[in-house]
Design a protein around this motif. Sequence first.
Motif, PDB file in Angstrom:
ATOM      1  N   LEU A  98     -14.460  -6.504  -3.756  1.00  0.00           N
ATOM      2  CA  LEU A  98     -13.068  -6.066  -3.643  1.00  0.00           C
ATOM      3  C   LEU A  98     -12.167  -7.258  -3.310  1.00  0.00           C
ATOM      4  O   LEU A  98     -10.978  -7.097  -3.062  1.00  0.00           O
ATOM      5  CB  LEU A  98     -12.952  -4.995  -2.547  1.00  0.00           C
ATOM      6  N   MET A 108     -13.368   0.635  -0.230  1.00  0.00           N
ATOM      7  CA  MET A 108     -12.069   1.028  -0.784  1.00  0.00           C
ATOM      8  C   MET A 108     -12.043   2.544  -0.873  1.00  0.00           C
ATOM      9  O   MET A 108     -12.963   3.159  -1.423  1.00  0.00           O
ATOM     10  CB  MET A 108     -11.911   0.422  -2.169  1.00  0.00           C
ATOM     11  N   GLU A 111      -6.891   3.741  -3.162  1.00  0.00           N
ATOM     12  CA  GLU A 111      -6.416   2.371  -3.360  1.00  0.00           C
ATOM     13  C   GLU A 111      -6.312   1.575  -2.059  1.00  0.00           C
ATOM     14  O   GLU A 111      -5.755   0.478  -2.052  1.00  0.00           O
ATOM     15  CB  GLU A 111      -5.086   2.383  -4.120  1.00  0.00           C
ATOM     16  N   VAL A 113      -7.949  -0.594   0.963  1.00  0.00           N
ATOM     17  CA  VAL A 113      -9.149  -1.348   1.308  1.00  0.00           C
ATOM     18  C   VAL A 113      -9.313  -1.356   2.831  1.00  0.00           C
ATOM     19  O   VAL A 113      -8.338  -1.520   3.559  1.00  0.00           O
ATOM     20  CB  VAL A 113      -9.067  -2.793   0.776  1.00  0.00           C
ATOM     21  N   ILE A 114     -10.537  -1.142   3.288  1.00  0.00           N
ATOM     22  CA  ILE A 114     -10.827  -1.199   4.714  1.00  0.00           C
ATOM     23  C   ILE A 114     -11.760  -2.371   4.960  1.00  0.00           C
ATOM     24  O   ILE A 114     -12.839  -2.458   4.383  1.00  0.00           O
ATOM     25  CB  ILE A 114     -11.484   0.120   5.188  1.00  0.00           C
ATOM     26  N   GLY A 115     -11.323  -3.313   5.800  1.00  0.00           N
ATOM     27  CA  GLY A 115     -12.123  -4.496   6.104  1.00  0.00           C
ATOM     28  C   GLY A 115     -12.894  -4.291   7.390  1.00  0.00           C
ATOM     29  O   GLY A 115     -12.544  -3.429   8.201  1.00  0.00           O
TER      30      GLY A 115
ATOM     31  N   SER B  17      -6.200  -4.542   5.082  1.00  0.00           N
ATOM     32  CA  SER B  17      -7.497  -3.909   5.299  1.00  0.00           C
ATOM     33  C   SER B  17      -7.830  -3.818   6.789  1.00  0.00           C
ATOM     34  O   SER B  17      -8.742  -3.112   7.182  1.00  0.00           O
ATOM     35  CB  SER B  17      -8.606  -4.665   4.561  1.00  0.00           C
ATOM     36  N   VAL B  18      -7.110  -4.594   7.602  1.00  0.00           N
ATOM     37  CA  VAL B  18      -7.325  -4.494   9.046  1.00  0.00           C
ATOM     38  C   VAL B  18      -6.050  -4.042   9.765  1.00  0.00           C
ATOM     39  O   VAL B  18      -5.829  -4.357  10.932  1.00  0.00           O
ATOM     40  CB  VAL B  18      -7.879  -5.813   9.646  1.00  0.00           C
ATOM     41  N   ARG B 223      -8.263  -7.219 -12.914  1.00  0.00           N
ATOM     42  CA  ARG B 223      -9.293  -6.222 -12.595  1.00  0.00           C
ATOM     43  C   ARG B 223      -8.680  -5.057 -11.815  1.00  0.00           C
ATOM     44  O   ARG B 223      -7.743  -5.224 -11.027  1.00  0.00           O
ATOM     45  CB  ARG B 223     -10.461  -6.864 -11.845  1.00  0.00           C
ATOM     46  N   TYR B 226      -7.975  -4.597  -7.828  1.00  0.00           N
ATOM     47  CA  TYR B 226      -6.890  -5.303  -7.136  1.00  0.00           C
ATOM     48  C   TYR B 226      -5.549  -4.565  -7.282  1.00  0.00           C
ATOM     49  O   TYR B 226      -4.617  -5.077  -7.911  1.00  0.00           O
ATOM     50  CB  TYR B 226      -6.737  -6.714  -7.709  1.00  0.00           C
ATOM     51  N   PRO B 227      -5.407  -3.373  -6.702  1.00  0.00           N
ATOM     52  CA  PRO B 227      -4.154  -2.633  -6.899  1.00  0.00           C
ATOM     53  C   PRO B 227      -2.916  -3.327  -6.322  1.00  0.00           C
ATOM     54  O   PRO B 227      -1.825  -3.214  -6.889  1.00  0.00           O
ATOM     55  CB  PRO B 227      -4.406  -1.294  -6.190  1.00  0.00           C
TER      56      PRO B 227
END
Lengths: 136, 510
Positions: A98, A108, A111, A113-115, B17-18, B223, B226-227
């Motif tokens: 990702l 994910m 849409e 994303v979780i890190g 993401s964080v 790709r 990658y939104p």
Amino acid sequence: MPALHAVQKELGHLDNECIKTLAKSFNISNAEVIDVITYYDDFRLEKEGQYIIKVCQAEACQSLGCRTLLDTLKSHFELDIGQTSNDHSVTLKEVFCLGNCALSPSVMINEDVIGRASSEKILAYLSEKQNISHND
Amino acid sequence: MTDQIKIYIPKETSACSVGSDLIAEKITDLTQGYNHISIVRNGSWGAFWLEPFVEIEKDGNRTGVSYLNKETSHLSSIEEFFDDFYNSQPFNIQDIAFIKRQTRLVFSRIGLYDPLDLNQYRNSHGYKGLEKSFEIGQQQTIDEIKKSGLNGRGGAAFPTAIKMQTVFDQESAIKYIACNADEGDGGTFSDRLIMECDPFSLIEGMTIAAYSVGANHGYIYLRSEYPLAKYFLTEAIKILKTKNLLGKNILGTNFTFDIELRIGAGSYVCGEETAMMESIEGKRGLVRSKPPLPAIKGLFNQPTLINNVITLASLSSILSFGTEIFSQYGSGKSIGTMPYQLCGNIKHGGLIEIPFGITLDEMIYDFGAGTFNDKPVHAVQIGGPLGIYLPANLLNTPLTVETLINLKGSLGHGGVIVFDDSTNMALQAKFAMDFCQKESCGKCTPCRIGSVRGVELIDKIYNKTAVNADRILLEELCETLETTSLCAMGGMTPNPVRSIIKYFPNEMMN
């Protein structure tokens, strides 16, 4: 492909009806449409869950335990990779990278994303989302 | 009048993401009615362990604090937020060694401001490259790129100017340019960072390349994973169209150039240039045999220039700052700076743009501060899923295109993934074959069938039921894949497997 993306975004998946309509508008056979759909992981012929959970299984995430994370989620949802829960709330998938490799493992959901993902973090995310939609 | 205060909260995949978006929401709430405070959703600086990294600019000073383990939900006023922020020892990110030690040329703007702020882009040398290119003309532009020594950053390190020259030399009324933004290698994110944090630099570079080879239509093949990059590119293209930087008569010249964004659908092999063309043409992403080269017969059978995101973004810097900015560093195929991506089991992971030649040791310990869980480094994979694994006693290896070729690997797109001593290397070898099995386009037999056989053989080794003949067979299988596959997918899958057999022999024994 832009047409397939657009139709799937509207309808959630690409059923026989869609395939026929697309084939007709592009003046190609149904088989040719199916040919393209089935090549790509993102296109789906069947209805999937409201939340599509993609667990990254690429190398950077492997280095921080993504295989265990996927196993935990599999047993929690009682789903295998690619399966959708009976109530169509969740689909579990694997994905390869990702691009969030410095904050592995990554997951994910639709849409987002979780890190530094953990099963707790993912379940908390889902219950929060579900609360919001219940309150709507 | 009260002095203006700017609060920077990154809008970039890793930061989000964080929890970056949640912080932005909270601060937006708290600043309602404060006209002297503005919120800027900037890009990320690429120092991901600090994310979400919130900065405040006040009285000309810009300092930041990592909000990774900081709660903001309890804050009830913006004053409380400021108190909390300034009590958390804020620092200027440009003062930390991780950023200071880098030589950021292509990534000079990431993190600084809102990636869609065209005025800021133009004030930081944006579009100087294209102006220069228009001034010196097509052939001269290609000559400049040649002088700079730029090689492709997608993985194959092919001289960029040669490709451009080939497309330029074709006599064809229609030519295309295609930007390969299908960054599928595990452990890489430099393309994503450019697209999310400095999309104008990619589009300017693409425009320079299109002008110099004579193409009027371009595709970006992005790709689907990658939104956020899709969002930034879509918005950037819209903005540039209204400002006459895309479309007809760009910058008042008679050059016309349009860009179409195409989204992939979860296929790794579509990052291979010929499969990518098939996909853009709306077909299954099957690899084409070469020749003909895409530069001669590419998209829709027309001459097509295909470059990676970083390669194209580099063109803007080279043209606006001069070729020496690149050619002063490195030698051979390793000229200029390389954006390495340090990740996996590492404390301080992120983007490291630096001249070629940094050793793994320097990267992992000086930049990365060691492993994330403090366990010893056991292996490092370089250059994506088709890249080799090196053991801890080879960490003195300098990362250049040539050294990796000598080690029978590839620097690829510059990803560096760190693994600790709990890693089972036989499982990693199996994954290499398994990945090839899952992602093979299926056109050529060695890749389609060989990968399945590879998984079976390594499974035997993993389950400790392998006999000597299996090991010999695995070696032969690797040779077949390497020599007879159509593209790098099958051709390079043996690289990680062989490196594990060579450097971790005990882990590949029963």
